[in-house]
Design a protein around this motif. Structure first.
Motif, PDB file in Angstrom:
ATOM      1  N   PHE A 294      34.485   5.635  -0.414  1.00  0.00           N
ATOM      2  CA  PHE A 294      33.860   5.500   0.910  1.00  0.00           C
ATOM      3  C   PHE A 294      32.864   6.618   1.185  1.00  0.00           C
ATOM      4  CE2 PHE A 294      37.237   2.461   1.716  1.00  0.00           C
ATOM      5  CZ  PHE A 294      36.571   1.525   2.487  1.00  0.00           C
ATOM      6  N   SER A 295      33.118   7.799   0.638  1.00  0.00           N
ATOM      7  CA  SER A 295      32.186   8.870   0.953  1.00  0.00           C
ATOM      8  C   SER A 295      30.960   8.825   0.043  1.00  0.00           C
ATOM      9  CB  SER A 295      32.872  10.238   0.915  1.00  0.00           C
ATOM     10  OG  SER A 295      33.096  10.644  -0.399  1.00  0.00           O
ATOM     11  N   ASN A 296      31.043   8.106  -1.058  1.00  0.00           N
ATOM     12  CA  ASN A 296      29.911   8.068  -1.998  1.00  0.00           C
ATOM     13  C   ASN A 296      29.218   6.717  -2.099  1.00  0.00           C
ATOM     14  OD1 ASN A 296      31.433  10.281  -4.473  1.00  0.00           O
ATOM     15  ND2 ASN A 296      30.317  10.737  -2.605  1.00  0.00           N
ATOM     16  N   SER A 297      29.705   5.716  -1.388  1.00  0.00           N
ATOM     17  CA  SER A 297      29.155   4.387  -1.631  1.00  0.00           C
ATOM     18  C   SER A 297      29.017   3.598  -0.335  1.00  0.00           C
ATOM     19  CB  SER A 297      30.076   3.637  -2.597  1.00  0.00           C
ATOM     20  OG  SER A 297      29.493   2.423  -2.955  1.00  0.00           O
ATOM     21  N   PRO A 298      27.924   2.816  -0.203  1.00  0.00           N
ATOM     22  CA  PRO A 298      27.817   1.935   0.967  1.00  0.00           C
ATOM     23  C   PRO A 298      28.771   0.751   0.803  1.00  0.00           C
ATOM     24  CG  PRO A 298      26.033   1.480  -0.546  1.00  0.00           C
ATOM     25  CD  PRO A 298      26.798   2.629  -1.128  1.00  0.00           C
ATOM     26  N   LEU A 299      28.985   0.004   1.868  1.00  0.00           N
ATOM     27  CA  LEU A 299      29.819  -1.192   1.755  1.00  0.00           C
ATOM     28  C   LEU A 299      29.048  -2.283   1.022  1.00  0.00           C
ATOM     29  CD1 LEU A 299      31.523  -1.466   5.252  1.00  0.00           C
ATOM     30  CD2 LEU A 299      32.478  -0.600   3.110  1.00  0.00           C
ATOM     31  N   PRO A 300      29.754  -3.104   0.272  1.00  0.00           N
ATOM     32  CA  PRO A 300      29.065  -4.189  -0.442  1.00  0.00           C
ATOM     33  C   PRO A 300      28.455  -5.195   0.524  1.00  0.00           C
ATOM     34  CG  PRO A 300      31.468  -4.273  -0.818  1.00  0.00           C
ATOM     35  CD  PRO A 300      31.202  -3.057  -0.021  1.00  0.00           C
ATOM     36  N   ALA A 450      39.101  -1.538  -1.788  1.00  0.00           N
ATOM     37  CA  ALA A 450      39.205  -0.955  -0.451  1.00  0.00           C
ATOM     38  C   ALA A 450      37.890  -1.126   0.302  1.00  0.00           C
ATOM     39  CB  ALA A 450      39.587   0.514  -0.549  1.00  0.00           C
ATOM     40  N   LEU A 451      36.766  -0.950  -0.402  1.00  0.00           N
ATOM     41  CA  LEU A 451      35.465  -1.164   0.238  1.00  0.00           C
ATOM     42  C   LEU A 451      35.351  -2.618   0.726  1.00  0.00           C
ATOM     43  CD1 LEU A 451      33.151   0.735  -2.308  1.00  0.00           C
ATOM     44  CD2 LEU A 451      33.672   1.478   0.021  1.00  0.00           C
ATOM     45  N   TYR A 452      35.836  -3.539  -0.097  1.00  0.00           N
ATOM     46  CA  TYR A 452      35.785  -4.948   0.310  1.00  0.00           C
ATOM     47  C   TYR A 452      36.715  -5.237   1.488  1.00  0.00           C
ATOM     48  CZ  TYR A 452      32.525  -6.796  -3.108  1.00  0.00           C
ATOM     49  OH  TYR A 452      31.383  -7.086  -3.794  1.00  0.00           O
ATOM     50  N   GLN A 453      37.873  -4.611   1.498  1.00  0.00           N
ATOM     51  CA  GLN A 453      38.781  -4.769   2.656  1.00  0.00           C
ATOM     52  C   GLN A 453      38.052  -4.415   3.935  1.00  0.00           C
ATOM     53  OE1 GLN A 453      42.718  -2.884   2.994  1.00  0.00           O
ATOM     54  NE2 GLN A 453      42.847  -2.881   0.774  1.00  0.00           N
ATOM     55  N   LYS A 454      37.343  -3.291   3.870  1.00  0.00           N
ATOM     56  CA  LYS A 454      36.634  -2.805   5.049  1.00  0.00           C
ATOM     57  C   LYS A 454      35.507  -3.762   5.426  1.00  0.00           C
ATOM     58  CE  LYS A 454      34.952   0.409   7.921  1.00  0.00           C
ATOM     59  NZ  LYS A 454      35.618   1.173   8.957  1.00  0.00           N
ATOM     60  N   LYS A 455      34.751  -4.194   4.424  1.00  0.00           N
ATOM     61  CA  LYS A 455      33.662  -5.144   4.669  1.00  0.00           C
ATOM     62  C   LYS A 455      34.198  -6.395   5.376  1.00  0.00           C
ATOM     63  CE  LYS A 455      31.086  -8.560   1.851  1.00  0.00           C
ATOM     64  NZ  LYS A 455      30.306  -9.109   2.919  1.00  0.00           N
ATOM     65  N   ARG A 456      35.322  -6.902   4.870  1.00  0.00           N
ATOM     66  CA  ARG A 456      35.873  -8.127   5.463  1.00  0.00           C
ATOM     67  C   ARG A 456      36.366  -7.873   6.880  1.00  0.00           C
ATOM     68  NH1 ARG A 456      38.847  -8.726  -0.136  1.00  0.00           N
ATOM     69  NH2 ARG A 456      37.011  -9.294  -1.380  1.00  0.00           N
ATOM     70  N   TYR A 457      36.923  -6.706   7.086  1.00  0.00           N
ATOM     71  CA  TYR A 457      37.386  -6.368   8.436  1.00  0.00           C
ATOM     72  C   TYR A 457      36.200  -6.350   9.404  1.00  0.00           C
ATOM     73  CZ  TYR A 457      39.016  -3.755  12.435  1.00  0.00           C
ATOM     74  OH  TYR A 457      39.298  -3.371  13.712  1.00  0.00           O
ATOM     75  N   LEU A 458      35.114  -5.700   8.995  1.00  0.00           N
ATOM     76  CA  LEU A 458      33.949  -5.605   9.873  1.00  0.00           C
ATOM     77  C   LEU A 458      33.380  -6.979  10.181  1.00  0.00           C
ATOM     78  CD1 LEU A 458      32.131  -2.451   8.459  1.00  0.00           C
ATOM     79  CD2 LEU A 458      33.452  -2.652  10.584  1.00  0.00           C
ATOM     80  N   GLU A 459      33.408  -7.861   9.175  1.00  0.00           N
ATOM     81  CA  GLU A 459      32.904  -9.211   9.418  1.00  0.00           C
ATOM     82  C   GLU A 459      33.740  -9.937  10.462  1.00  0.00           C
ATOM     83  OE1 GLU A 459      32.579 -10.868   5.529  1.00  0.00           O
ATOM     84  OE2 GLU A 459      30.719  -9.736   5.244  1.00  0.00           O
ATOM     85  N   ARG A 460      35.049  -9.768  10.357  1.00  0.00           N
ATOM     86  CA  ARG A 460      35.911 -10.392  11.374  1.00  0.00           C
ATOM     87  C   ARG A 460      35.581  -9.814  12.749  1.00  0.00           C
ATOM     88  NH1 ARG A 460      40.177  -9.522   7.710  1.00  0.00           N
ATOM     89  NH2 ARG A 460      41.110  -7.936   9.047  1.00  0.00           N
ATOM     90  N   MET A 461      35.356  -8.500  12.781  1.00  0.00           N
ATOM     91  CA  MET A 461      35.138  -7.832  14.056  1.00  0.00           C
ATOM     92  C   MET A 461      33.820  -8.226  14.702  1.00  0.00           C
ATOM     93  SD  MET A 461      37.648  -6.189  15.116  1.00  0.00           S
ATOM     94  CE  MET A 461      38.723  -7.388  14.332  1.00  0.00           C
TER      95      MET A 461
END
Lengths: 708, 708
Positions: A294-300, A450-461
């Motif tokens: 997370f600190s070195n990469s953008p979300l997919p 984990a990056l994908y988990q976050k991406k999917r969460y943001l999409e739901r949000m």
């Protein structure tokens, strides 16, 4: 959910213009010495005032004999004196105009001295000071180059804010981050959380301009809902990763309902975290790996992942890991061929994992990675290097650095080197350059997951639903429950529970509580056979054992017989029971049994639960929880998450059930649990779901009130 | 199961008296150069003969121009010539009296040249030579200090035999083992396994006197059953750990039965490994951690684990990990207090994890670990060090070394240091001294969990059941199936399947296939109502869709109506179907629906499956497999492993079901699958289990024969 905390300005805690160390020591090995020495060794530019009544000199500085005599108002005072002297020090700090206090000293709530701890905070509050601690090792702040801890002095700068509830572990983790080039924006030892807590800190780090990842080692949480609200309102580019220990601890409270007994406190942490977008790591290594990603990469940007590898073996392992961590490998063979065909040797493979072969050197890595980065269709890149004979690890590493520096901010990418000394050195070198590199394919893919988990969460949000208020007469319900409590009862009788459901607009099998044989027959005739008869008495809990239950009564004669039998059974077994009457209810045919319940958690408050009935809930524990309230959409998502969900949509060749009706009940129960404090827990067990369009109906309901 | 392979003497492969390198090269960077150089760099004491028709000198040695001219018979020839020259080289080796051949050269089966590979092995066999390869990177043998690979030259000596099916990954792993002080007894690149395979090698390493752990990276396996047998007969102190990749690959064969469709090939690997005591690691890190634990630690003598820690945080994390990895923490507070009370500071805790506090140095570690080692009640010790300020990491490490050297061979112990540079150095130092130390509590406890898995497996094996032959007329069954096949049918009709079950002594709902209305009524009267009527025709698979099924017929009239309706429905829908008759069977009341099936796997052959019926099998896939045959005890263990097992023992307040009867059927199906090759797959779905003592009965049976 709620707004931010007021007066929560911790700016001067992390960026103080000056610091006083109250209890600075001249003795090497003492905490008061190490702390001062760390502050001086760091590149902190503000003034530092060591205070010790004995006076003298330490580390080339003069010791001030009292707080009072300090030459200017102080932003941050770090208190390292023995517990019994802390309160007086706090008082003096207040008088001196100190803004923030860190109480390093232990000997408070953690050894039972709760009162003393409360006093200390109250004293601080008199002067508007905020307190971190007591029982902490201090803070580190990259922003002000300040290391005000008694931990290691060697800290790697970066964008991860590390919060640790355990002091010892926190210090160990500082060492570990430095060792692995995991860059920190801040370190906070949270300790007893007498004043400043997780919520304050997450709020602060969400706007400090430095932190991208907030990594928390958590043992417990006081204000779970506020924590959730704070995390939910974080900006998209901030991520909270929590390593919550105590997984094995089961909720200790004795509970009477199914819902309650299934809600082990650790399980609720997982549900709540998922709900508010916190990523829960299982162990230290995972927490670190995820933080790095997370600190070195953008979300997919999309779900298509491509693996570029120089070896088949690690390629297969990465594909296995992709399945485990829900990372989707791009399967568009045409696009893969077009993209990679002329970038790899002829004996390589454009299938995903893309095999650039063991002979691949810098050029091949660079070319193939560049292609992957440049493809619009590809959302994330996994670059693997297997250190077999004949390869060129440093060539691979350098190629990665070059293309990463060009594209790494735009597109998600993670890397792994598997091998010996050279492979490890390449990984360390990449890490030093803030490139997310790992030594194991599984860990690399887990981090991408984990990056994908976050991406999917943001999409739901993005389409977060507003939760509307259902048309439920809350006051009426509260009053009714108050009446019941006034009779010193905590468990509602069936007639009372029916009344509550009725007010809430939650459908139940038609029925009525009657007090005469004639009434029973009349009701049965009205609602139609078959019916169920059940004793209604607050003194009888196990109705079936008491002979107080008769199922599937098909005509008047059976109702008459059952009515008489129930009364006679119950009078024999419970001669003193107060009998309110007998419930006559429609015996529901068909439908799928589910359970919907509500309970309360010490940390997160009201919860709602859903599962399939019977074995699924009792033996397989195949249920989902949510922190209440939730809307219809979230209720449907929750239903979709139980393993047996396909049963409800007709996977066994049966008809699809009325999911909308179930979701409506979940939504209403979650609303009730959230609004009506009196209710401790409730079970609709079972509630039968009928075919699409035909609704659902509770067969049995249990409602328990809170103990006072 | 079977005996050892004959003529499997690989002694001279791993301990050759001399070696010829056929294709030794003078060019640096060539495989034939690197390999020779590795042999010469290692401390191998036998004679080395480089062969190259061009002659000349390399690395100070004279190149022999042909195999023929070598001065003595050769134990091991390593062939590095181009693929097309390999066969001739093999021939010459044979003439020269070579014992073993390693064919490094690639370009055989892995690129489709199956024929050429077969030729090569046949040529070798003419001379009684065994062949490793082709397409390998060579072998390393600690016994003879021989590194005949073209991989790294820096290898750590120890007791782990590493077998890799992937060349590239294998080489990378050598580097990784050296980097982590993971000592190797041997390394074998298995490559195409044209001759020497996993079974040969496991057999060899089971008796080489050096290897304690056999660590295999496996992508596929040809002879799964033989592999199982070999592993099963290993001595107690040898452990096989397999990292099998390709988890995400689903079994590709189209299958008709439930049992078949659930038996994904990877799932069967897991079942088979569990059955024969192979420990399956999920990823490289786990495989390495487990290997370390097994090579440095004895198996635990009892299930009581004690954690000794200097920090609460890592203590809690270890307790979480213990729950996850099925490691049981000793909970005998009296014993814990007695054991540790005067070995730890007063502010420590004798609860498990035993907290010796952050101030603990060498003395405290030594004392508390010694107590743990000396307690008879404690079966294994987890020692944790958290590098907080004020501790003494090296003191802890030295204490561990001292007590480990005294007790570590007798009692299981594993260690973790969490922290920065110093913690890592302590771990490396302990590893160098063959002490199982880790950098993460989860990994440490996972490794301990693996030791316990093995311990429990060995305990089960101590009472390994002999599988008796059931009284089943195999010849009769085979003949009957042959008759059916002669009619070109692969799916048995109900009457035929009933016949087979009957011969096997597997109970089925009473019934008969009749060909007249009178017969139907007569049968129904005889077996008693209610009954089920079902069309019997090899041309109709979906009986229910065809209107060929009538349930719950309660009297003669209903039977007559149903009989006529079925015939008329079927004749309308399938006018050309050949109708054998109508089955009249008892409609079974009550009982729990289960499924018992048999299928075949490409790698492991006949399998047996058990699960609960309906949703459990179709949606939750809650089933267990075993490689057939198995005995009654194993069948019961298998039943106990499904998640819904509590349903069968009455967890929902219902009665306990007849597990013995089910186990007997599982045992018989496993026997049939093993003995009757003709059967491709079979399902008893459902087979109803009745109350204890009342047996079980199959309601429906499907048997399919193998395609030719």
């Amino acid at each position: 959910m709620g707004a931010k905390r007021e007066q929560n300005d911790l700016e001067r805690l992390f960026d103080p213009r000056n610091i006083a160390v109250i209890g600075a020591s001249r003795k090497k090995g003492k905490v008061g010495y190490k702390l001062l020495s760390n502050i001086l060794e760091s590149e902190y530019e503000g003034d530092v005032y060591p205070v010790n009544p004995k006076g003298g000199e330490v580390l080339g500085m003069e010791l001030h004999e009292s707080i009072e005599e300090l030459p200017e108002p102080i932003d941050l005072a770090v208190i390292v004196v023995p517990a019994k002297l802390v309160k007086e020090a706090v008082h003096q700090c207040g008088e001196k105009g100190v803004k923030h206090i860190i109480v390093i000293s232990s000997g408070f709530a953690e050894v039972g001295k709760v009162e003393e701890e409360r006093d200390l905070v109250e004293e601080a509050k008199k002067y508007g000071m905020r307190v971190l601690g007591p029982n902490v090792f201090g803070i580190y702040s990259a922003k002000s180059d300040l290391n005000a801890t008694f931990g290691p002095s060697d800290i790697e700068k970066g964008s991860i804010a590390l919060l640790s509830q355990s002091g010892a572990l926190g210090i160990a983790l500082i060492g570990k981050t430095a060792q692995q080039y995991l860059g920190l924006s801040a370190i906070v030892s949270i300790g007893n959380k007498a004043d400043i807590d997780d919520v304050d800190l997450v709020e602060y780090f969400s706007e400090d301009g430095e932190s991208e990842v907030i990594l928390v080692y958590m043992e417990g949480l006081e204000n779970g809902r506020e924590f959730m609200e704070t995390v939910e309102t974080l900006q998209e580019d901030k991520t909270v990763i929590v390593l919550k220990s105590g997984r094995s601890e089961k909720g200790a409270t004795a509970v009477a309902s199914h819902t309650g007994s299934l809600a082990g406190s650790d399980r609720i942490f997982s549900s709540a975290f998922k709900q508010c977008g916190v990523l829960r790591a299982e162990n230290l290594r995972e927490a670190f790996n995820w933080s790095r990603a997370f600190s070195n990469s953008p979300l997919p940007k999309n779900e298509n992942t491509v693996v570029v590898t120089n070896g088949g073996g690690i390629g297969v392992l990465s594909a296995d890991a992709a399945e485990k961590y829900d990372v989707k490998l791009l399967d568009d063979q045409t696009h893969l061929k077009e993209t990679f065909e002329d970038a790899i040797p002829s004996f390589g493979s454009t299938k995903n994992p893309v095999d650039i072969t063991g002979q691949a050197g810098k050029e091949e890595y660079e070319k193939s990675l560049r292609r992957a980065y440049e493809s619009e269709e590809i959302g994330s890149v996994v670059g693997l290097y297997c250190e077999a004979g004949g390869g060129d690890a440093w060539g691979g590493a350098k190629a990665i650095k070059e293309v990463y520096e060009e594209y790494g901010d735009e597109k998600t990418s993670v890397f792994t080197f598997v091998g010996g000394k050279e492979a490890d050195e390449c990984v360390q070198w990449l890490r030093k350059h803030d490139i997310p590199a790992f030594t194991d394919t599984y860990e690399c893919v887990s981090a991408l997951g984990a990056l994908y988990q976050k991406k999917r969460y943001l999409e739901r949000m993005k389409n977060k639903e507003e939760i509307p208020e259902p048309d439920i007469p809350l006051e009426k319900i509260r009053n009714r429950l108050k009446q019941i409590r006034e009779r010193d009862r905590l468990t509602l009788r069936e007639d009372e529970a029916r009344e509550i459901l009725d007010m809430a607009g939650i459908p139940m099998a038609e029925g009525e509580v009657v007090t005469s044989l004639e009434g029973a027959v009349e009701t049965a005739e009205r609602i139609g056979y078959p019916v169920v008869l059940k004793i209604v008495s607050e003194d009888i809990i196990h109705k079936s054992d008491a002979g107080g239950l008769a199922l599937n009564l098909e005509n008047e004669k059976e109702v008459v017989d059952a009515y008489q039998a129930i009364l006679s059974n119950v009078r024999k077994k419970y001669p003193d029971a107060h009998i309110k009457g007998i419930s006559v209810a429609k015996m529901l045919q068909g439908g799928e049994e589910t359970i919907i319940g509500g309970t309360r958690d010490n940390t997160f408050g009201p919860l709602v639960m859903f599962g399939l009935g019977g074995v699924y809930v009792e033996i397989l524990e195949d249920v989902e929880f949510r922190v209440a309230p939730i809307g219809i959409k979230e209720a449907r998502r929750m239903m979709g998450e139980i393993n047996a969900f396909p049963v409800l949509v007709g996977a066994r060749g049966e008809s699809r059930k009325d999911l909308g009706a179930l979701a409506d009940v979940i939504y209403k129960i979650s609303y009730l649990m959230n609004e009506v404090d009196e209710i401790a827990e409730m079970d609709l067990n079972p509630i039968k779901a009928f075919d699409q369009g035909e609704g659902c109906k509770a067969v049995d309901v249990a409602i328990n009130l809170k103990r006072r």
